[in-house]
Each structure stands twice: as structure tokens, then as C-alpha cells.
Design an enzyme around this catalytic site. Structure first.
Site, mmCIF file in Angstrom:
data_model
loop_
_atom_site.group_PDB
_atom_site.id
_atom_site.type_symbol
_atom_site.label_atom_id
_atom_site.label_comp_id
_atom_site.label_asym_id
_atom_site.label_seq_id
_atom_site.Cartn_x
_atom_site.Cartn_y
_atom_site.Cartn_z
ATOM 1 N N GLU A 59 1.839 6.377 -4.393
ATOM 2 C CA GLU A 59 1.200 6.614 -5.697
ATOM 3 C C GLU A 59 1.444 8.039 -6.212
ATOM 4 O O GLU A 59 0.586 8.630 -6.866
ATOM 5 C CB GLU A 59 -0.315 6.343 -5.633
ATOM 6 C CG GLU A 59 -0.703 4.993 -5.092
ATOM 7 C CD GLU A 59 -0.467 3.875 -6.069
ATOM 8 O OE1 GLU A 59 0.057 4.130 -7.163
ATOM 9 O OE2 GLU A 59 -0.787 2.725 -5.718
ATOM 10 N N GLY A 60 2.597 8.572 -5.890
ATOM 11 C CA GLY A 60 2.933 9.944 -6.264
ATOM 12 C C GLY A 60 2.672 10.881 -5.102
ATOM 13 O O GLY A 60 1.542 10.971 -4.608
#
Length: 390
Positions: free
Chosen positions: A373-374
Site C-alpha cells: 500500500e505504498g
């Protein structure tokens, strides 16, 4: 051996319904997740039936409206449920977070007709979704993605999708994919979102990746070899996909933060229990200041992380901007999980390095949370831009 079930953490919950929901989650975790997590992780078995059980209990649809089959719970409540699931088995907690993320595009940007047509099935408990953004050469630089959806030559408006998506949780197992694809020019304005059935023709999955942890959660590349997608499966406007992806990631990062605190809490519970019972020099090792201070730091970091993700969730529930706060929560909570699980291995000493205790599994699992998610480097960029822009 498995860690003893932890004592329930005191929660701030907004309703009696939410308290009952959390109690149900703990019961399911103790009965369905914790007893089999270590064995299934070692064997690399995907627990699809566990997700069906959670779906029957209504745990795959918590933050979405009741009119479409959702639980209509505040994000503050949903995230605490997610923390409990991840504390019992990260592959399941993260899987629920990914499923929730995969429904976000349709719920937030779809037309009313699209929501009524597909969302009840997606939230009904029997389907499992996946989110397709990353590619082999496009990770943190999501705007550089190359998977294309070109409109068919017959004038129908339907799409043919070509390309490869990478690092897809539930890849090859999902019933539907929320896919971010290129429909126009280079850059973020040429990107759109398609809702693609898992059994679409010419869609295939590569063998799952061999990972250092999360072995019961399949992560695989998806190959689109001219996959036909009907025009009515375009979510939002053409060219709106990058906006949809970023909006989904803000919420997804809170899910990862909650999962991280769940893993950290389980690691702390294990370390405390071990330190109380392990005796050296005639007394429990918990009595030694050097170790008790380590436990104190672990507990403090966990409480700080929990407070941070819940504060961000309340902003989301109130309709306030929460992108910066989501990045902060994801950054702090996943870094905390890595520190706490590493310290838990240290508390257990040689036993922490063996598979007789789950401490080493917690540490291996925590690492991925700093990446998905990053990456946490991207979270720092997001936070910095929020602080410095006018």
C-alpha cells in the site's frame, strides 16, 4: 507452540452493536484463525473457507452501506475488527483489508445502477476481491503503469485489456478484480478503472510468489492477454482511474496500519507471557530492568500506533480530509510492528529464533507491511508534501 490468547484490549467503541461485533470477531479468531495459522502458513495453504466463514458473519462488508449488503459500520469500528483478525492471523486480516479495498472503487465512484447490480454480490460474503494497481515496472510510480485497455474495433465501446499486473494479493483466487489500467495518453490523466470478473476469458495468473512470510496469502502476477471487458464495467469516468486509485489507497493504508498493530499486539502478548514464565538467576526474566524496559517501550509504541490510526479513522468518518493522517498511521504503525516483533524475538532469545514459537513468524510477516500500500518511504513523501504545499 502458539501464543496464549491475549487479554482483550480496552476499546473506545461508539455503540453496543460495535461491542458485540468485536466480541464476535474475537470468538471467531480464537476458534477459526489462531489454532490453524502456524500450520497453514508453514504449508502455504490459502484458507479460502475461512473467508467464507467471515463473510457469513458479515465481516467482509463492514464499512459499506446496508442498502447494498454492507454492515454500515464506521471506519473506526471496522479497523478495530481488522486489528483483531490480523492479531490472530495476518494473512486473513490483510486479506479482509484487500477485499474491502477492492470494493472501494465501485462503492465510491460507481453509478447507482452499477452499485445495485454488482455491489450486493461483492459484499454478500461468498465473493473475494483483489485490487490491481502495481506492475512489474510500476510500483511506487503508479502513474507509469502500462497495462492497456483499448476499445474494441467493433464500435461497442467494450475494452480489450493487455498487460501484466504484479504483487496481486489473491491473484488467481479472487472472484473479481478492481483494475487500474491505461485507456489514454501517458501520465495520470490517461488512467481508468475497470471491474473485471475473476473468470474473464484470457485472464490468467502466474504461480504465486515465494515469499519470506504470509505464505498462506497468495501473491501473484496477473496476465491480461486481450481480456474482454464490457463498457458498463468502467467505474467512474474514463481518465478518472488515478484519482480512484489514490482515494482507495488512503483508506487501504488505514487497513494496513490496523493490521500492523494487530501483529505487534500478538508479539507483545507472547513476549510478556514468556518473560513472566522464563526464569533465570532464580527469578522471572521480566523482573530484570533491561527486559522490562524493552516490554514497556513495545507496549507504548503499540498504544501510540493504535491511537494514531483511530484518530485518522475518525476524521474519515466525519468526512474530513485524512490523506496525511492515513500516511502517518501507515508509516508509524508498520514501523512499530517491525520494531516490536524484532524485540519479541530478542525477549525469547534462542526460542524466538525457532519455529516452536510464533515470534519469528510475526517478525517475517511485519516486514511486508512496511512495503504494501505504498512503501514507508512513499508515506514520508506524502506527509512531507502535505506539510510544505501552500
Amino acid at each position: 507452540m502458539n501464543a496464549a490468547p491475549p487479554k482483550p484490549v480496552e476499546r473506545r467503541l461508539p455503540s453496543e452493536e460495535a461491542r458485540e461485533l468485536l466480541a464476535l470477531t474475537r470468538e471467531l479468531v480464537d476458534r477459526e484463525l489462531r489454532p490453524r495459522a502456524a500450520e497453514d502458513e508453514a504449508a502455504g495453504r490459502f484458507p479460502r473457507e475461512v473467508f467464507r466463514t467471515l463473510g457469513q458473519a458479515g465481516l467482509l462488508s463492514l464499512p459499506y452501506p446496508q442498502e447494498y449488503g454492507g454492515g454500515e459500520q464506521p471506519y473506526e469500528v471496522y479497523l478495530q475488527v481488522l486489528e483483531e483478525l490480523a492479531a490472530g492471523w495476518l494473512a486473513v486480516g490483510l486479506g479482509v483489508s484487500v477485499h474491502t479495498l477492492s470494493c472501494h472503487a465501485l462503492a465510491g465512484f460507481g453509478t447507482e445502477e452499477q452499485r445495485k447490480r454488482w455491489l450486493p454480490g461483492m459484499l454478500g460474503g461468498t465473493q473475494l476481491g483483489a485490487y490491481c494497481l502495481s506492475e512489474p515496472q510500476s510500483g511506487s510510480d503508479a502513474a507509469a503503469l502500462r497495462t492497456r485497455a483499448d476499445q474494441a474495433a467493433d464500435g461497442s465501446g467494450d475494452y480489450l485489456v493487455h498487460g501484466t499486473k504484479a504483487w496481486i494479493t489473491h491473484g488467481g483466487q479472487a472472484d473479481f478484480y478492481s483494475a487500474i489500467v491505461r485507456t489514454g495518453e501517458d501520465g495520470p490523466h490517461g488512467i481508468s478503472c475497470l471491474l473485471i470478473p475473476g473468470d474473464a476469458p484470457k485472464l490468467s495468473a502466474a504461480p504465486p510468489e515465494h515469499k519470506m512470510g504470509m505464505n498462506s496469502s497468495p501473491t501473484a502476477q496477473l496476465h491480461f492477454d486481450g481480456v474482454p471487458v464490457a463498457a458498463d464495467r468502467l467505474i467512474g469516468e474514463q481518465g478518472q482511474g488515478f484519482q480512484i486509485a489514490l482515494a482507495a489507497l488512503d483508506s487501504g493504508r488505514l487497513g494496513i496500519a490496523a493490521c500492523a498493530i494487530g501483529v505487534a499486539q500478538s508479539a507483545l502478548d507472547l513476549a510478556v507471557e514468556y518473560a513472566r514464565n522464563r526464569r533465570q538467576f532464580g527469578r522471572p526474566i521480566a523482573d530484570f530492568q533491561g527486559l522490562s524496559f524493552m516490554l514497556a517501550d513495545m507496549a507504548t509504541q503499540i498504544e501510540a500506533g493504535r491511537a494514531l490510526y483511530l484518530a485518522a479513522a475518525r476524521r474519515r468518518d466525519e468526512g474530513l480530509a485524512f490523506s496525511k493522517e492515513a500516511a502517518m498511521a501507515k508509516l508509524f504503525c508498520t514501523d512499530t510492528a517491525m520494531r516490536v516483533t524484532t524485540d519479541a524475538v530478542q525477549v525469547l532469545g534462542g526460542y524466538g529464533y525457532t519455529q516452536d514459537f510464533p515470534a519469528e513468524r510475526f517478525m517475517r510477516e511485519a516486514k511486508v507491511l512496511q512495503i504494501v500500500e505504498g512503501t514507508n518511504q512513499i508515506q514520508r513523501l506524502v506527509i512531507g508534501r502535505h506539510l510544505t504545499r501552500g
